[in-house]
Design a protein around this motif. Structure first.
Motif, PDB file in Angstrom:
ATOM      1  N   SER A  30       0.804  -1.221   0.000  1.00  0.00           N
ATOM      2  CA  SER A  30       0.000   0.000   0.000  1.00  0.00           C
ATOM      3  C   SER A  30       0.836   1.270   0.000  1.00  0.00           C
ATOM      4  CB  SER A  30      -0.945   0.009   1.207  1.00  0.00           C
ATOM      5  OG  SER A  30      -0.210  -0.100   2.410  1.00  0.00           O
ATOM      6  N   ASP A  31       2.118   1.160   0.407  1.00  0.00           N
ATOM      7  CA  ASP A  31       2.961   2.346   0.435  1.00  0.00           C
ATOM      8  C   ASP A  31       3.734   2.557  -0.867  1.00  0.00           C
ATOM      9  OD1 ASP A  31       4.466   0.095   0.765  1.00  0.00           O
ATOM     10  OD2 ASP A  31       5.767   0.904   2.339  1.00  0.00           O
ATOM     11  N   ARG A  32       3.478   1.702  -1.857  1.00  0.00           N
ATOM     12  CA  ARG A  32       4.157   1.868  -3.147  1.00  0.00           C
ATOM     13  C   ARG A  32       3.387   2.847  -4.023  1.00  0.00           C
ATOM     14  NH1 ARG A  32       5.587  -3.949  -5.648  1.00  0.00           N
ATOM     15  NH2 ARG A  32       5.387  -2.635  -7.502  1.00  0.00           N
ATOM     16  N   PRO A  33       4.033   3.923  -4.492  1.00  0.00           N
ATOM     17  CA  PRO A  33       3.330   4.933  -5.302  1.00  0.00           C
ATOM     18  C   PRO A  33       2.738   4.357  -6.588  1.00  0.00           C
ATOM     19  CG  PRO A  33       5.446   5.776  -4.530  1.00  0.00           C
ATOM     20  CD  PRO A  33       5.420   4.319  -4.201  1.00  0.00           C
ATOM     21  N   ASP A  34       3.460   3.414  -7.228  1.00  0.00           N
ATOM     22  CA  ASP A  34       2.951   2.851  -8.478  1.00  0.00           C
ATOM     23  C   ASP A  34       1.668   2.055  -8.237  1.00  0.00           C
ATOM     24  OD1 ASP A  34       4.381   0.966  -7.030  1.00  0.00           O
ATOM     25  OD2 ASP A  34       5.072  -0.134  -8.799  1.00  0.00           O
ATOM     26  N   VAL A  35       1.638   1.279  -7.149  1.00  0.00           N
ATOM     27  CA  VAL A  35       0.448   0.500  -6.826  1.00  0.00           C
ATOM     28  C   VAL A  35      -0.724   1.420  -6.490  1.00  0.00           C
ATOM     29  CG1 VAL A  35      -0.555  -1.140  -5.191  1.00  0.00           C
ATOM     30  CG2 VAL A  35       1.754  -1.518  -6.081  1.00  0.00           C
ATOM     31  N   THR A  36      -0.442   2.463  -5.730  1.00  0.00           N
ATOM     32  CA  THR A  36      -1.486   3.428  -5.380  1.00  0.00           C
ATOM     33  C   THR A  36      -2.075   4.074  -6.623  1.00  0.00           C
ATOM     34  OG1 THR A  36      -0.450   3.904  -3.244  1.00  0.00           O
ATOM     35  CG2 THR A  36      -1.985   5.552  -4.110  1.00  0.00           C
ATOM     36  N   CYS A  39      -4.208   1.448  -8.533  1.00  0.00           N
ATOM     37  CA  CYS A  39      -5.459   1.162  -7.821  1.00  0.00           C
ATOM     38  C   CYS A  39      -6.441   2.319  -7.947  1.00  0.00           C
ATOM     39  CB  CYS A  39      -5.169   0.867  -6.358  1.00  0.00           C
ATOM     40  SG  CYS A  39      -4.381  -0.737  -6.080  1.00  0.00           S
ATOM     41  N   ASN A  40      -5.932   3.533  -7.868  1.00  0.00           N
ATOM     42  CA  ASN A  40      -6.802   4.704  -8.023  1.00  0.00           C
ATOM     43  C   ASN A  40      -7.375   4.788  -9.437  1.00  0.00           C
ATOM     44  OD1 ASN A  40      -6.388   5.479  -5.387  1.00  0.00           O
ATOM     45  ND2 ASN A  40      -4.752   6.927  -5.871  1.00  0.00           N
ATOM     46  N   LYS A  41      -6.552   4.453 -10.427  1.00  0.00           N
ATOM     47  CA  LYS A  41      -6.993   4.538 -11.817  1.00  0.00           C
ATOM     48  C   LYS A  41      -8.101   3.538 -12.121  1.00  0.00           C
ATOM     49  CE  LYS A  41      -5.402   4.195 -16.614  1.00  0.00           C
ATOM     50  NZ  LYS A  41      -4.240   4.042 -17.516  1.00  0.00           N
ATOM     51  N   TYR A  42      -7.954   2.301 -11.616  1.00  0.00           N
ATOM     52  CA  TYR A  42      -8.904   1.243 -11.952  1.00  0.00           C
ATOM     53  C   TYR A  42      -9.931   0.981 -10.852  1.00  0.00           C
ATOM     54  CZ  TYR A  42      -5.734   0.279 -15.812  1.00  0.00           C
ATOM     55  OH  TYR A  42      -4.960   0.389 -16.939  1.00  0.00           O
ATOM     56  N   GLY A  43      -9.883   1.762  -9.784  1.00  0.00           N
ATOM     57  CA  GLY A  43     -10.856   1.597  -8.711  1.00  0.00           C
ATOM     58  C   GLY A  43     -10.683   0.304  -7.937  1.00  0.00           C
ATOM     59  N   LEU A  44      -9.431  -0.075  -7.669  1.00  0.00           N
ATOM     60  CA  LEU A  44      -9.141  -1.332  -6.991  1.00  0.00           C
ATOM     61  C   LEU A  44      -8.890  -1.111  -5.501  1.00  0.00           C
ATOM     62  CD1 LEU A  44      -6.626  -2.798  -9.595  1.00  0.00           C
ATOM     63  CD2 LEU A  44      -9.026  -3.422  -9.348  1.00  0.00           C
ATOM     64  N   ASP A  45      -9.190  -2.121  -4.712  1.00  0.00           N
ATOM     65  CA  ASP A  45      -8.872  -2.128  -3.291  1.00  0.00           C
ATOM     66  C   ASP A  45      -7.434  -2.621  -3.145  1.00  0.00           C
ATOM     67  OD1 ASP A  45      -8.598  -2.471  -0.589  1.00  0.00           O
ATOM     68  OD2 ASP A  45     -10.231  -3.916  -0.360  1.00  0.00           O
ATOM     69  N   LYS A  46      -6.530  -1.745  -2.741  1.00  0.00           N
ATOM     70  CA  LYS A  46      -5.116  -2.129  -2.703  1.00  0.00           C
ATOM     71  C   LYS A  46      -4.781  -3.080  -1.548  1.00  0.00           C
ATOM     72  CE  LYS A  46      -3.862   2.343  -0.622  1.00  0.00           C
ATOM     73  NZ  LYS A  46      -3.077   3.570  -0.881  1.00  0.00           N
TER      74      LYS A  46
END
Length: 256
Positions: A30-36, A39-46
């Protein structure tokens, strides 16, 4: 008394080490900027993810998900299939898409999910070794790959249409065609790209053998992209007029 104090200290030490070990096994993304950003782009629960590493699926708590072939089902786009571990949950692959993010390929699959007789729209996504499955109640599923199923070739011979089907292992059905004049055409081999064999050409091709009514055999090559290749050498008009490949998706499903 001293003995019991030593034993108590030893027990506390062991428990502390085990707790620390468990904490070290937990996976944090959850602290990885790329994952964040993804997840924000595709509406995913990280927090809803699994890791695929060393041919194992690992939960966020570090525990392995025990996976066998019974956890997989095949899905063709546009058709509902049942979750391999929950027959009340069905999913339909609508579309598979690929994008590139910082030189890493993102594979995301659009699903229609039917649960409790209600349809809803969801996506699953793979980003490197991180997988974001769809979660419905206590069950999960994700598209893990797309594989070729069959390719259907349409042959037009003397203005009449015939069909030849090639499966993913190269098996051919409909490969023997008999014409009204006594000629027999046999499809010997099909390739997706002729270039390694004919360097000046590319695209799908067929190697055929035809036998006339007197039993005389001849061979020829049909090229999909260049339909008139060797046409003048054949005593009949033939071309690959169309081709369509069907793919299936390999869906992984599991439940808590």
């Amino acid at each position: 008394m001293r003995y019991f104090k030593i034993m108590l200290i030893a027990i506390i030490t062991v428990v502390t080490i085990c707790n620390n070990s468990h904490a070290l096994n937990e996976i944090k993304i959850s602290d990885r900027p790329d994952v964040t950003e993804i997840c924000n782009k595709y509406g995913l629960d990280k927090d809803n993810f699994i890791i695929f590493k060393d041919n194992k699926y690992i939960r966020p708590n570090g525990k392995e998900i025990k996976i066998t072939e019974a956890n997989y089902t095949k899905a063709i786009e546009g058709k509902f299939v049942t979750h391999p571990k929950n027959n009340k949950l069905r999913m339909k692959v609508e579309k598979l898409e690929f994008e590139t993010y910082k030189d890493e390929v993102i594979m995301f699959t659009k699903f229609t999910v039917n649960s409790d007789n209600k349809d809803r729209y969801n996506i699953s996504l793979s980003y490197g070794d991180i997988k974001f499955p769809i979660k419905i109640d206590k069950c999960y599923f994700i598209n893990t790959s797309m594989e070729q199923d069959i390719t259907k070739y349409e042959l037009t011979i003397n203005k009449k249409v015939y069909y030849v089907t090639v499966d993913k292992s190269g098996g051919i059905t409909g490969n023997i065609i008999k014409l009204s004049d006594g000629t027999t055409i046999k499809v010997l081999e099909v390739t997706e790209d002729i270039k390694p064999f004919l360097s000046n050409y590319d695209g799908p091709a067929m190697n055929i053998e035809y036998t006339d009514k007197f039993g005389i055999k001849s061979k020829s090559v049909l090229l999909y992209v260049y339909p008139r290749y060797e046409q003048s050498k054949r005593p009949f008009d033939i071309l690959i007029s169309n081709r369509k490949t069907k793919y299936y998706h390999r869906i992984l499903g599991y439940c808590d």
